[in-house]
Scaffold this motif. Structure first.
Motif, short mmCIF file in Angstrom:
data_model
loop_
_atom_site.label_atom_id
_atom_site.label_comp_id
_atom_site.label_asym_id
_atom_site.label_seq_id
_atom_site.Cartn_x
_atom_site.Cartn_y
_atom_site.Cartn_z
N LEU A 130 0.77 -1.13 0.06
CA LEU A 130 0.01 -0.04 -0.11
C LEU A 130 1.04 1.33 0.38
O LEU A 130 0.25 2.25 -0.53
CB LEU A 130 -1.60 0.21 0.88
CG LEU A 130 -1.95 -1.28 1.53
CD1 LEU A 130 -3.07 -0.96 3.14
CD2 LEU A 130 -2.82 -1.06 0.18
N GLY A 131 2.22 0.99 0.41
CA GLY A 131 2.86 1.69 1.24
C GLY A 131 3.55 2.52 -0.48
O GLY A 131 3.92 3.98 -1.49
N LEU A 132 3.79 1.56 -1.14
CA LEU A 132 4.21 1.68 -2.53
C LEU A 132 3.82 2.62 -3.32
O LEU A 132 3.87 3.24 -4.46
CB LEU A 132 5.37 0.63 -2.69
CG LEU A 132 6.07 -0.17 -2.16
CD1 LEU A 132 6.84 -1.60 -2.61
CD2 LEU A 132 7.94 0.50 -2.37
N ALA A 133 2.47 1.48 -3.12
CA ALA A 133 1.68 2.50 -4.21
C ALA A 133 1.01 4.14 -3.88
O ALA A 133 1.38 4.90 -5.07
CB ALA A 133 0.37 1.77 -4.03
N GLY A 134 0.93 4.24 -2.18
CA GLY A 134 0.84 5.47 -2.50
C GLY A 134 1.79 6.70 -2.54
O GLY A 134 1.57 7.64 -3.45
N LEU A 135 3.32 5.83 -2.58
CA LEU A 135 4.45 7.15 -3.11
C LEU A 135 4.24 6.88 -5.08
O LEU A 135 4.53 8.26 -5.14
CB LEU A 135 5.85 6.22 -3.21
CG LEU A 135 5.73 5.95 -1.57
CD1 LEU A 135 7.54 5.39 -1.08
CD2 LEU A 135 6.24 7.75 -0.40
N LEU A 136 3.30 5.64 -5.44
CA LEU A 136 3.65 6.28 -6.92
C LEU A 136 1.97 7.59 -7.29
O LEU A 136 2.09 7.94 -8.44
CB LEU A 136 3.49 5.15 -7.96
CG LEU A 136 4.35 4.15 -7.27
CD1 LEU A 136 3.90 2.70 -8.57
CD2 LEU A 136 5.18 4.44 -8.70
N ALA A 137 1.07 7.20 -6.40
CA ALA A 137 0.55 8.54 -6.36
C ALA A 137 1.02 9.31 -6.24
O ALA A 137 0.56 10.21 -7.23
CB ALA A 137 -1.27 7.53 -5.86
N PHE A 138 1.53 9.91 -4.82
CA PHE A 138 2.11 11.40 -4.95
C PHE A 138 2.80 11.46 -6.07
O PHE A 138 2.78 12.81 -6.14
CB PHE A 138 2.66 10.71 -3.64
CG PHE A 138 1.82 10.73 -2.39
CD1 PHE A 138 0.38 11.55 -2.21
CD2 PHE A 138 2.26 10.31 -1.28
CE1 PHE A 138 -0.20 10.73 -1.56
CE2 PHE A 138 1.43 9.98 -0.17
CZ PHE A 138 0.25 10.41 -0.12
N LYS A 139 4.16 11.38 -6.59
CA LYS A 139 4.50 11.16 -7.54
C LYS A 139 3.18 12.14 -8.78
O LYS A 139 4.23 12.70 -9.49
CB LYS A 139 5.70 10.00 -8.29
CG LYS A 139 6.28 10.65 -9.16
CD LYS A 139 7.06 9.52 -9.79
CE LYS A 139 8.42 9.57 -10.97
NZ LYS A 139 8.80 8.88 -11.27
N LYS A 140 2.09 10.58 -9.29
CA LYS A 140 1.97 11.83 -10.22
C LYS A 140 0.67 12.91 -9.90
O LYS A 140 0.56 13.52 -10.92
CB LYS A 140 0.40 10.44 -10.81
CG LYS A 140 -0.15 9.86 -11.25
CD LYS A 140 -1.16 8.99 -11.11
CE LYS A 140 -2.36 8.95 -12.51
NZ LYS A 140 -2.74 7.75 -12.92
N MET A 141 0.45 12.84 -8.78
CA MET A 141 0.42 13.88 -8.24
C MET A 141 0.77 15.31 -8.28
O MET A 141 0.01 16.35 -8.16
CB MET A 141 -0.90 13.18 -7.26
CG MET A 141 -2.38 12.40 -7.31
SD MET A 141 -2.63 12.45 -5.72
CE MET A 141 -3.50 13.32 -5.12
N GLY A 142 2.51 14.98 -8.38
CA GLY A 142 3.31 16.00 -7.57
C GLY A 142 3.33 16.70 -5.91
O GLY A 142 3.87 17.47 -5.99
N ILE A 143 3.02 15.95 -5.64
CA ILE A 143 2.73 15.81 -4.17
C ILE A 143 4.03 15.97 -3.31
O ILE A 143 4.93 14.63 -3.79
CB ILE A 143 1.65 14.43 -3.13
CG1 ILE A 143 0.57 15.49 -3.79
CG2 ILE A 143 2.03 15.04 -1.80
CD1 ILE A 143 -0.93 14.83 -2.96
#
Length: 336
Positions: free
Chosen positions: A254-267
């Protein structure tokens, strides 16, 4: 290379085949064989690098000196590391380990258990799937040594070794609170397994104690979703909750998916959001910034699970159920 047999040992030691058989099977003294002859046979066996047949040993003793290890996902670094340490511990006492990976599938878990039963493994170490309780009860009825790791069924009388998940999540959440975070989200799976429930309980209770718990900041991810679906769910959740200043991911995937999501969002981490994940992973160490984690005590869990299994195999009738809690470790890196 020619396989060495007891006949070869008998010829070299100039004794009968039956004498070699008694010595090899630790019955030399009982059968009245002299210490000198026992020592001579053992020396020849060592010199010739004799290895007894596992099949023959199994037929004679009913034991295979093997352990069935069933984990959720051997490709997950946590389970891979755990399996490696369990194998090392088993090897040190001359046991083999048969690895099996369930993928979190109940039907697959049952099939693997039956296969290992047919292989006559001496004991089981299992990370159970959600609906495996009845099948584990079957192993207990068959008087098969069993130890559960990482998770367990609260009402079941079976030994287990797990991290103190409640304490670990509570500690991580309080660390975020003490760093000034006020809108702390949690990302969990929908599996309903006890370890996931305890982690969320620890998170929730820490926030309730400070009067800042917000149920809307809890995201439950579909248990068997793929990475693409997880990323989309995280993106959608954080787009709706722009006030979140920290998040606790309750597994490494879940953490790895979160990091990819944040990268996609520019967070940006930790400028926009602080991040902690359960279960360390090489990607968390290599990520820029490196990710703070709750690391499971893998070696402690592995060693204790082997100890408990060996105790059962030594004397199943006198063995007492033991429920072992191991303390996790908050490894502070750059993401908070």
């Amino acid at each position: 290379m020619k396989k060495i047999t007891i006949k070869d040992i008998a010829t070299e030691a100039q004794v009968s085949i039956s004498t070699v058989s008694f010595v090899i099977n630790n019955k030399g003294e009982k059968m009245g064989i002299s210490p000198a002859v026992i020592k001579k046979v053992q020396g020849v066996a060592e010199k010739l690098n004799y290895r007894p047949s596992m099949i023959a040993t199994s037929l004679r003793t009913g034991k295979t000196r093997s352990i069935g290890l069933i984990v959720e996902d051997i490709s997950n670094q946590f389970f891979a590391d755990l399996a490696r340490v369990i194998e090392d511990e088993a090897k040190s006492i001359d046991y083999r380990v048969f690895y099996c990976s369930t993928g979190g599938d109940d039907e697959r878990s049952e099939e693997l258990m039956h296969s290992l039963l047919q292989a006559n493994v001496d004991g089981f170490i299992i990370t159970p799937t959600q609906n495996l309780e009845e099948k584990i009860d079957l192993l207990l009825k068959l008087k098969k040594p069993v130890v559960l790791i990482d998770r367990y069924f609260p009402g079941q009388r079976v030994s287990h070794v797990v991290m103190d998940n409640y304490e670990a999540a509570n500690t991580a959440t309080n660390f975020l609170i003490n760093k000034g975070c006020k809108n702390i989200a949690v990302v969990n799976s929908s599996s309903g397994m006890v370890q996931m429930k305890l982690r969320e309980d620890g998170y929730r209770d820490a926030l309730k104690e400070k009067g800042i718990y917000d149920e809307s900041l809890v995201l439950h991810m579909e248990y068997r979703s793929n990475e693409e679906t997880r990323i989309a769910a995280v993106v959608s959740f954080f787009e709706k909750n722009t006030n979140i200043d920290a998040v606790l991911f309750l597994t490494n995937y879940l953490g790895l998916a979160g990091l990819l999501a944040f990268k996609k969002m520019g967070i940006k981490i930790p400028e926009d959001i602080s991040v902690i994940s359960f279960d360390d992973h090489d990607s968390f160490k290599l990520h820029t910034p490196s990710i703070t984690v709750i690391a499971q005590p893998i070696e402690d869990i592995a060693v204790k699970s082997i100890q408990l299994l060996m105790s059962q195999m030594a004397d199943m009738e006198k063995y007492e159920i033991e429920k072992s809690l191991k303390k996790g470790k908050l490894i502070i890196r750059e993401s908070v």
